[in-house]
Scaffold this active site. Structure first.
Site: not given
Ligand SMILES: Cc1cc2nc3c(=O)[nH]c(=O)nc-3n(C[C@H](O)[C@H](O)[C@H](O)COP(=O)(O)O)c2cc1C
Length: 609
Positions: A172, A176-177, A190, A236, A285
């Site tokens: 995966n 996630y910051r 996450w 991805e 955020d």
């Molecule tokens: C700049 C940016 C920062 C993000 N930060 C977070 C975060 O801190 N935590 C989170 O869960 N999703 C965050 N997201 C959204 C996720 O990256 C997005 O929902 C992604 O599809 C998650 O992947 P997953 O479903 O494979 O876990 C962020 C998106 C962007 C564009």
């Protein structure tokens, strides 16, 4: 073929005059944010920024690389619509027959393009030219930003996080910051609804450590792919390969059994111990508000590897428009053909930027049967990350999505408040601050489609063809102020529609409820309409601000009341008296001192601002 790495993308941006170099010394603490925020808010998203000289770090920083339609097009050598067309073309080659096949289409569609990731066994690939382990690891050497004054610390804001499922061993990749705690540890933010968190829970149940690797600074397709809401189990890196029209080359980490992009600028390797959590945040955020501090897993670094001369890549999020709006737009376009494999009656949809990914979607459908709009709402509220949508507006005519004013006028002229509004419950993005509880709450759907046989007519009286002459802004405001001095401003929008949209501001004292103001407003207006209440500080002339506050501050069950021809919406800051028990977050704002310092830096930078 796409870019091999971030360096190639930066070179292209520079060639296309899409990148501005800042040569003066700047601090990663707030100053880079202030400069980036100004750039993001300049017409069309300005330019990408390359900070050559960052205080206390040997590495340069790039921001805003995705932050305009033009740069998104350069990132993928195609427009998002072009990418969606390419994907739709592949999907159409062999139409799926069953629902299961439809869901299975996504990996197929991506893999058919034959751009599966490849693994290299090459010794010292670019991302491992420098390898630091043990006491050599020191995150303080990286130019990691503190973005906003109220942030809990410094955050890695554009990390591409790689993990592996325990049950299926599948990769995966998510963004996630990561909050920096010390030289060797960070948070791992996450959200519970995300696939990264799902894999984490597998390890937690098994009582096992979870290996994690993080790439910072990758080619644009890999960075974007980490943000894409692919279904669980779909890699991805396959999407990245499809976008760049070439496989992503991966290499095994030096201390973890996880593959990372061989061409990345930096890699952080390590593990998360499922039994350990730590307070993460607050953080300014995407919503334009601070997201609350909460407990999240902790990432322990076992290695940092990087190129010989790496570039650190970051983004700054905050009140839209910011760079992430263009990433969200790419997702909106690219995922339309995928959404259509499950709901083919969707002709098009729109996620307005003021809704910040999760708040609102407007959907145009090919309506065929009674209750069709309700079926779409139920379907979307159960589909992947579309489930976060707090408000859905369903229409027939896709051209309405291209013109916000026409769309509003259509809603005000069409909706029968007594029959076209549905309030439901469902999950909400953890960033939503309006609901009584984190993670779930109320949702609203507006059916603005034409009625068809079997649905009955909209009632004329509910559409309020009232002959009563409408009052002017000042007349209504004066009448309100005579009864309640707390009203400070009023603007009537769409005065010529059957229903008007009336925005008012009130000087709501802390601890006071909005309810008496809303009731008075509805009572005093001679004609029906939608009445929205804002806090006094809001500039009623700023349409985008009005939308942003309304989309983000409203819990549909608590803050929307319908009485015959009138709907009241409370978009103010909430408190206990309003029935909101959670803390209400502050708007993000930069300090005057940083603004002054940045003014000085920018005076020396002659072009681009
Ligand atoms: C700049 C940016 C920062 C993000 N930060 C977070 C975060 O801190 N935590 C989170 O869960 N999703 C965050 N997201 C959204 C996720 O990256 C997005 O929902 C992604 O599809 C998650 O992947 P997953 O479903 O494979 O876990 C962020 C998106 C962007 C564009």
């Amino acid at each position: 073929m796409g870019y091999k790495n971030l360096g190639e993308f930066i070179a292209r941006l520079e060639k296309e005059r899409e990148l501005l170099r800042i040569r003066d010394k700047v601090s990663a603490l707030l100053e880079i944010t202030e400069i980036t925020d100004r750039m993001s808010k300049s017409p069309g998203g300005g330019k990408a920024l390359f900070f050559e000289n960052v205080e206390g770090s040997a590495f340069p920083v790039v921001t805003n690389a995705f932050g305009s339609h033009r740069r998104i097009e350069l990132a993928f050598d195609a427009t998002p619509d072009g990418l969606a067309g390419r994907l739709a073309g592949i999907i159409k080659q062999a139409p799926p027959r069953s629902m299961l096949e439809k869901i299975g289409m996504i990996p197929k569609a991506l893999s058919w393009t034959k751009f599966f990731p490849k693994t290299t066994k090459r010794k010292a690939p670019p991302c491992q030219e420098v390898v630091l382990t043990g006491d050599e690891i020191d995150l303080a050497k990286l130019p990691i930003l503190q973005c906003w004054p109220g942030d809990g610390g410094r955050f890695i804001t554009l990390p591409v996080v790689f993990t592996k499922g325990l049950a299926d061993g599948r990769r995966n990749v998510g963004m996630y910051r990561m909050q920096v705690y010390d030289k060797k540890t960070t948070g791992m933010h996450w959200h519970i609804h995300k696939d990264g968190s799902h894999q984490f829970l597998e390890y937690k149940k098994a009582g096992r450590r979870m290996e994690v690797a993080v790439a910072i600074g990758t080619d644009p397709a890999v960075t974007y792919a980490a943000t894409a809401p692919l279904p669980r189990g779909v890699d991805e890196m396959m999407l990245a390969g499809f976008l760049r029209q070439a496989p992503v080359v991966m290499v095994k980490g030096v201390t973890v059994a996880i593959e990372v992009p061989a061409e990345a600028e930096f890699i952080l390797e390590g593990y998360v111990d499922p039994e350990e959590t730590r307070i993460e945040g607050p953080f300014g955020d995407h919503t334009g508000y601070y997201s609350a501090a909460d407990l999240y897993p902790v990432f322990h670094l076992t290695a940092v590897t990087h190129r010989k001369t790496p570039v650190y890549s970051a983004t700054v999020v905050g009140r839209p428009p910011m760079e992430d709006c263009y990433l969200a737009y790419t997702t909106e376009r690219l995922f339309l053909p995928l959404l259509q494999t499950i709901m083919p009656e969707i002709k098009d949809y729109l996620l307005p930027w003021e809704g910040v990914f999760h708040s609102i979607a407007v959907v145009a459908i090919e309506k065929e049967y009674p209750g069709h709009a309700a079926k779409i709402a139920s379907g979307l509220w159960g589909s992947g990350q579309m489930s976060f949508a707090k408000a859905l507006v369903i229409v027939d005519d896709p051209s309405l999505l291209q013109d916000g004013r026409r769309l509003f006028a259509h809603i005000l002229n069409t909706i029968d408040f007594s029959t076209d509004v549905t309030i439901a419950k469902g999950i909400l993005d953890v960033l939503d601050h309006s609901a009584d509880n984190p993670l779930w709450g109320a949702k609203i759907a507006l059916d603005a489609t034409a009625r068809i046989a079997g649905e009955g007519e909209r009632l004329a009286e509910n559409l309020d063809y009232s002959p009563v002459p409408p009052e002017s802004d000042t007349e209504l405001l004066l009448r309100l102020q005579q009864k309640e001095s707390g009203f400070t401003g009023l603007r009537i929008l769409f005065p010529s529609c059957k229903r008007r949209l009336i925005a008012t501001t009130i000087d709501k004292q802390r601890g006071q409820s909005s309810r008496p103001y809303l009731d008075l407003l509805a009572r005093e207006s001679r004609r029906g309409g939608i009445f929205v209440l804002y806090d006094a500080a809001i500039d009623l002339a700023d349409d985008s601000l009005l939308l942003w506050k309304a989309f983000n501050n409203v819990d549909p069950a608590r803050d929307i009341a319908i009485a015959e021809t009138k709907i009241t919406i409370d978009a103010t800051r909430k408190n206990h008296a309003d029935g909101h028990k959670r803390p209400w977050p502050d708007d993000i704002e930069m300090t005057p001192e940083i603004k002054r310092r940045v003014e000085k830096i920018l005076q020396k930078t002659t072009t681009g601002f």
